[in-house]
Motif scaffolding. Structure first.
Motif, mmCIF file in Angstrom:
data_model
loop_
_atom_site.group_PDB
_atom_site.id
_atom_site.type_symbol
_atom_site.label_atom_id
_atom_site.label_comp_id
_atom_site.label_asym_id
_atom_site.label_seq_id
_atom_site.Cartn_x
_atom_site.Cartn_y
_atom_site.Cartn_z
ATOM 1 N N HIS A 1 0.814 -1.212 0.000
ATOM 2 C CA HIS A 1 0.000 0.000 0.000
ATOM 3 C C HIS A 1 0.851 1.267 0.000
ATOM 4 C CE1 HIS A 1 -3.613 -2.319 0.341
ATOM 5 N NE2 HIS A 1 -3.244 -2.862 1.485
ATOM 6 N N LEU A 2 2.126 1.135 0.385
ATOM 7 C CA LEU A 2 3.033 2.281 0.313
ATOM 8 C C LEU A 2 3.526 2.532 -1.109
ATOM 9 C CD1 LEU A 2 5.261 1.813 3.502
ATOM 10 C CD2 LEU A 2 3.507 3.545 3.127
ATOM 11 N N GLY A 3 3.210 1.620 -2.018
ATOM 12 C CA GLY A 3 3.588 1.816 -3.412
ATOM 13 C C GLY A 3 4.736 0.956 -3.885
ATOM 14 N N PHE A 4 5.129 -0.053 -3.102
ATOM 15 C CA PHE A 4 6.182 -0.959 -3.549
ATOM 16 C C PHE A 4 5.698 -1.746 -4.770
ATOM 17 C CE2 PHE A 4 8.204 -0.063 0.382
ATOM 18 C CZ PHE A 4 9.522 -0.476 0.266
ATOM 19 N N ASP A 5 6.533 -1.793 -5.777
ATOM 20 C CA ASP A 5 6.246 -2.625 -6.943
ATOM 21 C C ASP A 5 7.170 -3.835 -6.869
ATOM 22 O OD1 ASP A 5 5.605 -3.792 -9.303
ATOM 23 O OD2 ASP A 5 6.130 -2.089 -10.583
ATOM 24 N N SER B 1 14.503 -4.352 -8.584
ATOM 25 C CA SER B 1 15.383 -3.332 -8.016
ATOM 26 C C SER B 1 14.876 -2.839 -6.665
ATOM 27 C CB SER B 1 15.508 -2.150 -8.980
ATOM 28 O OG SER B 1 14.228 -1.583 -9.234
ATOM 29 N N GLN B 2 13.557 -2.873 -6.451
ATOM 30 C CA GLN B 2 13.010 -2.414 -5.184
ATOM 31 C C GLN B 2 13.225 -3.426 -4.070
ATOM 32 O OE1 GLN B 2 9.177 -0.680 -5.040
ATOM 33 N NE2 GLN B 2 9.481 0.624 -6.829
ATOM 34 N N LEU B 3 13.615 -4.649 -4.416
ATOM 35 C CA LEU B 3 13.860 -5.674 -3.414
ATOM 36 C C LEU B 3 15.345 -5.897 -3.165
ATOM 37 C CD1 LEU B 3 11.216 -8.315 -4.557
ATOM 38 C CD2 LEU B 3 11.069 -6.846 -2.557
#
Length: 689
Positions: free
Chosen positions: A473-477, A482-484
């Protein structure tokens, strides 16, 4: 552990996904009764589980944890109170972590599976017990049990037998260092004698003299048989009638030796004395075989160099044995070392007490101040996130949770409902969900019933699920790898990382990166601590309202803002300003030292009745809370600690300033007494003077 959790009893269903791992499918009827797939870990399967956990943690994006303890507060007044300053709150958490035991530790790594577009969780439930594993340990570990906490565990079918008999023991890093030093001292760095004796044993008892003579004769016969090719029997007859003692010829590292069985430790000391006195080429050794079974032997050496080699071999063997014992005793701390070494993001829920327990049990004694603790814990676990802070600080998540509490079970029910419910709901918030599967021993499943059983491993799983949904819900894709790659460094989490609740009830948050507390928070700083007086051991019939009335009669109706009970034996009095604190403490001292009628007629006499009433500034409260002692009543605690009444709230002032202020305060107190006796002015006017 939280004492007031409610666990969802309905079936929990996460999306079913295919995987390279074996997938378990169950019917609807079966899923209603299937237990949650949780990996229970005890002494019997700890080593194999630890090896598997290493790879799981290494591949994880984050690791959720949860602890179960035997209690929370060692005395009622050690609970979180409204008037607790952040440094006092830390002292109360420190006391709890030092006095109570951890009996269960939940560890749940979470890994994003890009193929199935879901998180895979690996919940582990470790039973932990502070068992005494080393024979040279100090006295057995002691810990407190709080009845409410034990009743809570029993209510959710906690397996106490498994915990006590099969729980994994541990050593902290400090205890490991101390154990290594003690082993080094016990086994010695020089000399072969396991007894460690350097002086000749004096034989006083007749039994010892006869035993020594008999051993000298037998050893001489055995040695002569070796040297002169005589009949060195492989087994000697029993030493005496009715004795289980025996001697048998064996080999120790290719050297002829005598195996001694059935001898007492004192007899072995006497035998060793005989060897040192009469046989330069025979050496007594207490050793361990490959199965770690101990044995006592006498070894023959054919030269001085051979004897030196034997001594070195025995020394190395003792060192290896010591290392094996210590490594075995480290136990569950290996899991903590694993989490620390991998530097993974650690996720907890309202977890400051959990982190304090981790430090106290597996690192070393807790530091004396919150600042020192923060600096140390940050070096071991640089990335920690508290889901309770995440839910309360983030506006969108806070809006979502406003209809329910942010307890673990409530947050899980709100953010992680059943798939059937979310698929039928028009709530866009619920439809934006991340799928989560559970995998245990290469078996992945998606359908289970949580049931009513309470386990730390399941709590860790719920905590991780809440965090994953919150990140979504914070906007993590999560589809973007790359976000992980560096979860803890993601800018979307920057405001929440390394911030923990020191006290949830007061909103007191401490920053693990700086050690600072949110002292400017309106919920925390609605009063000034320099305006507080602590009063204890007053007559039990007095309550907060009566105490306030007595003080207001002496200092004016507006002099006291509020009175708050610490317990039945002590109160906090919040004065309007710090000058009134000085006035009250000085007046109390004068009244107690006076034998005149004022001690009976003055309004404060009701508080001072009995002559045992104590009063001091807020720093005295901090001093009392810092003690390791925990009396049930606060007045008994103050007496045990030895805190006396104080007349000055600021002990750091210069000597001249203290003397000047003391004179001023004394004059004010005298004016108040004179005004009261002469009845010349109203009490309010006297206070203004």
């Amino acid at each position: 552990m939280r004492r007031h959790k409610r666990w969802p009893l309905r079936s929990l269903v996460c999306s079913f996904s295919s995987s390279a791992a074996e997938t378990v499918t169950t019917s609807t009827a079966a899923s209603a009764t299937a237990a949650f797939p949780l990996k229970h870990v005890t002494r019997s399967n700890f080593e194999t589980t630890l090896n598997d956990l290493r790879s799981l943690v290494k591949a994880a994006d984050f690791v959720a944890i949860d602890l179960e303890m035997t209690g929370v507060t060692s005395a009622p007044w050690r609970d979180s109170l409204e008037f607790d300053r952040y440094d006092v709150r830390y002292l109360k958490v420190k006391d709890s972590a030092e006095k109570f035991a951890v009996v269960q530790f939940g560890v749940c790594p979470f890994r994003w599976d890009s193929r199935t577009q879901s998180f895979v969780s690996y919940p582990h439930n470790f039973f932990v017990f502070p068992r005494q594993e080393l024979t040279f340990d100090p006295p057995a570990h002691e810990f407190l049990c709080q009845t409410t906490s034990m009743d809570f565990l029993a209510k959710y079918q906690f397996d106490f037998n498994t915990c006590i008999h099969e729980g994994i023991s541990y050593l902290s890093r400090r205890e490991e260092e101390e154990a290594s030093k003690r082993l080094k001292m016990l086994h010695g760095e020089d000399g072969i004698d396991s007894s460690g004796e350097t002086e000749e044993l004096k034989l006083v008892r007749l039994a010892d003299v006869l035993f020594a003579a008999r051993m000298e004769k037998l050893l001489n016969e055995w040695r002569s048989g070796l040297l002169h090719g005589g009949n060195a029997s492989s087994e000697f007859p029993r030493i005496s009638n009715g004795s289980n003692q025996s001697m048998e010829t064996v080999f120790h590292h290719m050297r002829p030796a005598l195996s001694l069985k059935g001898f007492t430790s004192h007899q072995l000391r006497v035998l060793n004395s005989v060897l040192r006195k009469h046989f330069g080429d025979l050496v007594y050794i207490h050793s361990n075989d490959k199965s770690s079974s101990s044995r006592d032997i006498v070894v023959y050496t054919d030269s001085d160099s051979d004897k030196e080699n034997l001594m070195k071999e025995a020394k190395d063997e003792r060192k290896r044995l010591a290392e094996r014992k210590i490594q075995s005793a480290i136990g569950f701390r290996q899991v903590i070392d694993l989490l620390a070494s991998e530097k993974k993001l650690i996720v907890g829920h309202n977890c400051f007490l959990d982190i304090a327990h981790v430090y106290s049990k597996f690192v070393g004694p807790l530091p004396s101040t919150a600042e020192k603790f923060v600096a140390s814990i940050n070096s071991h676990f640089p990335y920690i996130v508290d889901t309770k802070i995440l839910l309360n600080v983030n506006p969108m998540l806070h809006q979502r949770m406003k209809k329910s509490s942010t307890s673990l079970s409530s947050a899980f029910s709100s953010l992680c409902p059943q798939i059937e419910f979310s698929s039928r709901s028009s709530d866009s918030f619920l439809q934006q969900r991340v799928n989560i599967d559970v995998e245990i021993d290469n078996v992945r499943c998606s359908n289970w019933n949580a049931g009513g059983k309470h386990e730390a491993g399941y709590d860790a799983f719920m905590t991780g699920c809440i965090f994953a949904q919150a990140c979504n819900h914070l906007g993590f894709d999560f589809k973007q790898h790359s976000q992980l790659d560096d979860f803890a460094q993601n800018e979307k989490l920057e405001k929440y990382i390394n911030r923990l609740y020191l006290s949830w009830t007061r909103g007191d948050i401490i920053d693990l990166r700086t050690g600072h507390s949110n002292a400017d928070n309106w919920r925390v700083s609605k009063f000034k601590y320099e305006n507080i007086v602590l009063i204890w051991n007053f007559p039990r019939k007095l309550k907060a309202r009566g105490i306030k009335e007595c003080i207001c009669k002496a200092f004016g109706s507006a002099s006291v803002t509020s009175v708050y009970h610490v317990d039945d034996s002590a109160v906090f009095v919040l004065f309007k300003n710090s000058e009134l604190v000085w006035d009250f403490l000085a007046l109390k001292r004068q009244l107690e030292s006076s034998d005149g009628p004022v001690s009976v007629l003055h309004p404060l006499s009701k508080i001072l009745e009995g002559g045992n009433t104590g009063a001091a500034d807020y720093e005295a409260y901090k001093e009392i809370c810092s003690s390791h002692v925990s009396e049930v009543m606060f007045s008994d605690q103050a007496e045990t600690v030895g805190v006396k009444s104080r007349t000055r709230p600021n002990a750091q002032c210069e000597t001249e300033t203290r003397e000047e202020n003391t004179v001023t305060v004394t004059h004010k107190a005298s004016d108040l007494i004179d005004a009261f006796l002469a009845n010349r002015v109203e009490v309010e006017t006297a206070t203004s003077n």
